[in-house]
Scaffold this motif. Structure first.
Motif, PDB file in Angstrom:
ATOM      1  N   GLY A 242       0.801  -1.211   0.000  1.00  0.00           N
ATOM      2  CA  GLY A 242       0.000   0.000   0.000  1.00  0.00           C
ATOM      3  C   GLY A 242       0.832   1.259   0.000  1.00  0.00           C
ATOM      4  O   GLY A 242       0.296   2.365   0.038  1.00  0.00           O
ATOM      5  N   ASP A 243       2.144   1.116  -0.043  1.00  0.00           N
ATOM      6  CA  ASP A 243       3.029   2.285  -0.048  1.00  0.00           C
ATOM      7  C   ASP A 243       2.796   3.088  -1.335  1.00  0.00           C
ATOM      8  O   ASP A 243       2.897   2.551  -2.443  1.00  0.00           O
ATOM      9  CB  ASP A 243       4.485   1.818   0.028  1.00  0.00           C
ATOM     10  CG  ASP A 243       5.454   2.972   0.149  1.00  0.00           C
ATOM     11  OD1 ASP A 243       5.029   4.060   0.565  1.00  0.00           O
ATOM     12  OD2 ASP A 243       6.635   2.782  -0.179  1.00  0.00           O
ATOM     13  N   THR A 244       2.482   4.356  -1.192  1.00  0.00           N
ATOM     14  CA  THR A 244       2.134   5.203  -2.339  1.00  0.00           C
ATOM     15  C   THR A 244       3.097   6.373  -2.435  1.00  0.00           C
ATOM     16  O   THR A 244       3.189   7.188  -1.523  1.00  0.00           O
ATOM     17  CB  THR A 244       0.692   5.739  -2.218  1.00  0.00           C
ATOM     18  OG1 THR A 244      -0.197   4.631  -2.059  1.00  0.00           O
ATOM     19  CG2 THR A 244       0.294   6.524  -3.464  1.00  0.00           C
ATOM     20  N   VAL A 245       3.827   6.446  -3.571  1.00  0.00           N
ATOM     21  CA  VAL A 245       4.735   7.574  -3.796  1.00  0.00           C
ATOM     22  C   VAL A 245       4.332   8.370  -5.031  1.00  0.00           C
ATOM     23  O   VAL A 245       4.857   9.449  -5.273  1.00  0.00           O
ATOM     24  CB  VAL A 245       6.197   7.094  -3.963  1.00  0.00           C
ATOM     25  CG1 VAL A 245       6.681   6.417  -2.695  1.00  0.00           C
ATOM     26  CG2 VAL A 245       6.326   6.146  -5.146  1.00  0.00           C
ATOM     27  N   GLY A 246       3.389   7.859  -5.813  1.00  0.00           N
ATOM     28  CA  GLY A 246       3.007   8.503  -7.065  1.00  0.00           C
ATOM     29  C   GLY A 246       1.724   9.292  -6.969  1.00  0.00           C
ATOM     30  O   GLY A 246       0.846   9.003  -6.149  1.00  0.00           O
ATOM     31  N   VAL A 247       1.612  10.275  -7.841  1.00  0.00           N
ATOM     32  CA  VAL A 247       0.436  11.142  -7.872  1.00  0.00           C
ATOM     33  C   VAL A 247      -0.766  10.433  -8.484  1.00  0.00           C
ATOM     34  O   VAL A 247      -1.900  10.642  -8.068  1.00  0.00           O
ATOM     35  CB  VAL A 247       0.763  12.428  -8.665  1.00  0.00           C
ATOM     36  CG1 VAL A 247      -0.478  13.298  -8.835  1.00  0.00           C
ATOM     37  CG2 VAL A 247       1.860  13.214  -7.952  1.00  0.00           C
ATOM     38  N   ALA A 248      -0.526   9.586  -9.488  1.00  0.00           N
ATOM     39  CA  ALA A 248      -1.601   8.863 -10.167  1.00  0.00           C
ATOM     40  C   ALA A 248      -1.362   7.366  -9.999  1.00  0.00           C
ATOM     41  O   ALA A 248      -0.949   6.678 -10.946  1.00  0.00           O
ATOM     42  CB  ALA A 248      -1.652   9.239 -11.638  1.00  0.00           C
ATOM     43  N   PRO A 249      -1.605   6.815  -8.817  1.00  0.00           N
ATOM     44  CA  PRO A 249      -1.183   5.448  -8.508  1.00  0.00           C
ATOM     45  C   PRO A 249      -1.873   4.370  -9.336  1.00  0.00           C
ATOM     46  O   PRO A 249      -1.351   3.248  -9.421  1.00  0.00           O
ATOM     47  CB  PRO A 249      -1.526   5.300  -7.019  1.00  0.00           C
ATOM     48  CG  PRO A 249      -2.588   6.324  -6.761  1.00  0.00           C
ATOM     49  CD  PRO A 249      -2.263   7.460  -7.658  1.00  0.00           C
ATOM     50  N   ASP A 250      -3.001   4.676  -9.950  1.00  0.00           N
ATOM     51  CA  ASP A 250      -3.700   3.661 -10.733  1.00  0.00           C
ATOM     52  C   ASP A 250      -3.440   3.762 -12.231  1.00  0.00           C
ATOM     53  O   ASP A 250      -4.040   3.026 -13.027  1.00  0.00           O
ATOM     54  CB  ASP A 250      -5.209   3.741 -10.471  1.00  0.00           C
ATOM     55  CG  ASP A 250      -5.574   3.251  -9.080  1.00  0.00           C
ATOM     56  OD1 ASP A 250      -4.836   2.397  -8.542  1.00  0.00           O
ATOM     57  OD2 ASP A 250      -6.580   3.723  -8.517  1.00  0.00           O
TER      58      ASP A 250
END
Length: 378
Positions: A242-250
Motif C-alpha cells: 500500500g506504499d504510495t509515492v506517485g500522484v496517479a497510482p492507478d
C-alpha cells in the motif's frame, strides 16, 4: 522599363530575405572549430510548418473530441512533411552516397531533419530556400535531485510530497489515474521495480507501443536510475504494502529512454513523435499518453521560444497530450527556469513545476518550495 527594374529589385530582395536561414550561435561556433573532414550533427527545421495555433483554435471552436483532435493534428503534420521533404531528402541521399553526409533522419512532428554531415554540407543547407533554421543537435542534461530524503513514516504511508500538492484530495473524488497513461522521457525505467513493474502497458500490448529506445531495445531498462525515480513520482504504488509515492497510482506507464550515453535533442524529439502515435494508427488514442514528464534541459539553446523546441512541443500539446517539465534546480533567483521549459505559449501549454521540501511542510511551512528550485516568470 523602370517599373520592371523596380519589380525585379523587389523580388530579388524578397528572395534574399526569404532565404535567410537562422543559424544558432553554438552551431556557428562548432563550424568555426571544425575540420573539413569532421561530421557535425545538426537539426534542420524546414520553412513549411503547420499553423498549429490556428488549427488548435479551430479544434476548440468545433468542440472536437480527443480522437478527432489527435487524428487531425497528426494527419496535418504527416501530410505537410510528405509534401515538403522530398527535395531535401533527395539532396541528402546524394550527399550520403559521397560520404559527405554520414546519416540523416526525417521527422513529421516538427517538419525537420536530423543531419550528421561535414561542414560543407551544412554551409550549403544555409543557402536553401526551404530551410528556416539550423541548430546543433545538442546534448541534453538531467535536472537531478539536489538532495534525496525519506520522510515516509511506514511502508503503508503516503509520501508527504504527494499530500503537499493535494493529490489525496483528488483520490477522494475518485481521480486516481485509473484508465490513464503517463510517460516520461528520461533515462528509462527499471523493469523489476515492485512499485512499477505491473503497471507497464507493455504487459498487455506490443512492447513497441509502450517502450521507446533509439538504441533499439524492446524491453524497459534504466541506464541511471533517474527515470525510475521520476516514474515513481508519477504513479509509483505497491499493491502488497500500500506504499504510495506517485500522484496517479492507478495509471499505467510507457516510457522513452533517451537521456543516456547519447542524449541528443533529436532522440527526445523522436520520443515525442513516437508518443503522439505509438501504434502507428492516428485514428486511435488509447495508445497515447495523457501526460509526458520531462526532467531535462538544454543548457545552451538560444532560440527556444521560436524554433525547434516550440514547434515540437506545440504539436504534442495540440494533439491532446499534456507536457510537463521540472522547473529546474537553478533557484532561488527570478527567471531561473531552465530551457526550453521557459516557453510561455500560454498559462498551461508546456508547463513546469517547482520542487518542494517535505521537511518544511512537516515543520508547518505552508509554502514549502525548495530553496534550489527554479522560479519564474517565464
Amino acid at each position: 522599363m523602370r517599373k520592371l527594374f523596380v519589380l525585379f529589385i523587389f523580388l530579388l530582395s524578397s528572395n534574399v530575405l526569404l532565404s535567410q536561414v537562422d543559424i544558432s550561435s553554438r552551431l556557428q561556433e562548432a563550424l568555426n572549430n571544425a575540420n573539413p573532414s569532421d561530421y557535425i550533427k545538426v537539426l534542420v527545421l524546414l520553412r513549411s510548418q503547420v499553423d498549429l495555433a490556428t488549427l488548435d483554435q479551430q479544434l476548440y471552436s468545433q468542440k472536437s473530441t480527443m480522437q478527432q483532435r489527435a487524428y487531425q493534428v497528426i494527419t496535418a503534420l504527416k501530410q505537410n512533411s510528405e509534401n515538403t521533404q522530398s527535395n531535401l531528402r533527395s539532396y541528402l541521399e546524394g550527399k550520403e552516397e559521397s560520404s559527405e553526409v554520414f546519416t540523416f533522419e526525417a521527422y513529421w512532428i516538427s517538419n525537420m531533419f536530423m543531419v550528421e554531415a561535414k561542414p560543407n554540407v551544412i554551409y550549403e543547407l544555409m543557402n536553401r530556400m526551404d530551410v528556416l533554421e539550423i541548430d546543433l543537435d545538442a546534448f541534453l542534461q538531467l535536472d537531478r535531485p539536489e538532495e534525496v530524503k525519506d520522510y515516509v513514516d511506514g511502508i503503508e504511508s503516503v509520501e508527504p510530497g504527494v499530500k503537499i500538492i493535494n493529490a489525496h484530495l483528488l483520490w477522494a473524488q475518485g481521480i486516481t489515474g485509473q484508465g490513464r497513461i503517463v510517460m516520461n522521457i528520461d533515462t528509462g525505467v527499471h523493469p523489476n521495480h515492485p512499485a512499477l513493474n505491473f503497471k507497464w502497458r507493455g504487459n498487455h500490448v506490443p512492447s513497441g507501443q509502450a517502450w521507446f529506445d533509439p538504441a533499439g531495445t524492446t524491453t524497459p531498462s534504466d541506464c541511471d536510475g533517474h527515470g525510475t525515480h521520476t516514474m515513481g513520482t508519477m504513479n509509483g504504488w505497491s499493491p502488497t504494502t500500500g506504499d504510495t509515492v506517485g500522484v496517479a497510482p492507478d495509471a499505467e506507464w510507457i516510457a522513452a529512454k533517451t537521456i543516456c550515453t547519447s542524449p541528443h535533442t533529436s532522440n527526445s524529439i523522436a520520443a515525442f513523435q513516437w508518443a503522439m502515435d505509438p501504434d502507428g494508427n492516428p485514428l486511435t488514442i488509447s495508445d497515447m499518453p495523457d501526460a509526458i514528464s520531462n526532467s531535462w534541459y538544454d543548457p545552451d539553446v538560444t532560440n527556444e521560444c521560436s524554433g525547434i523546441y516550440k514547434t515540437t512541443l506545440d504539436a504534442v500539446e495540440a494533439a491532446g497530450i499534456a507536457v510537463v517539465f521540472s522547473a529546474g534546480n537553478n533557484g532561488p533567483g527570478t527567471s531561473t527556469i531552465t530551457k526550453p521549459k521557459n516557453i510561455n505559449t500560454n498559462n498551461v501549454n508546456v508547463m513546469c513545476t517547482a520542487a518542494i521540501d517535505g521537511a518544511l511542510y512537516i515543520g508547518g511551512n505552508t509554502n514549502p518550495i525548495a530553496s534550489f528550485s527554479s522560479r519564474g516568470p517565464s
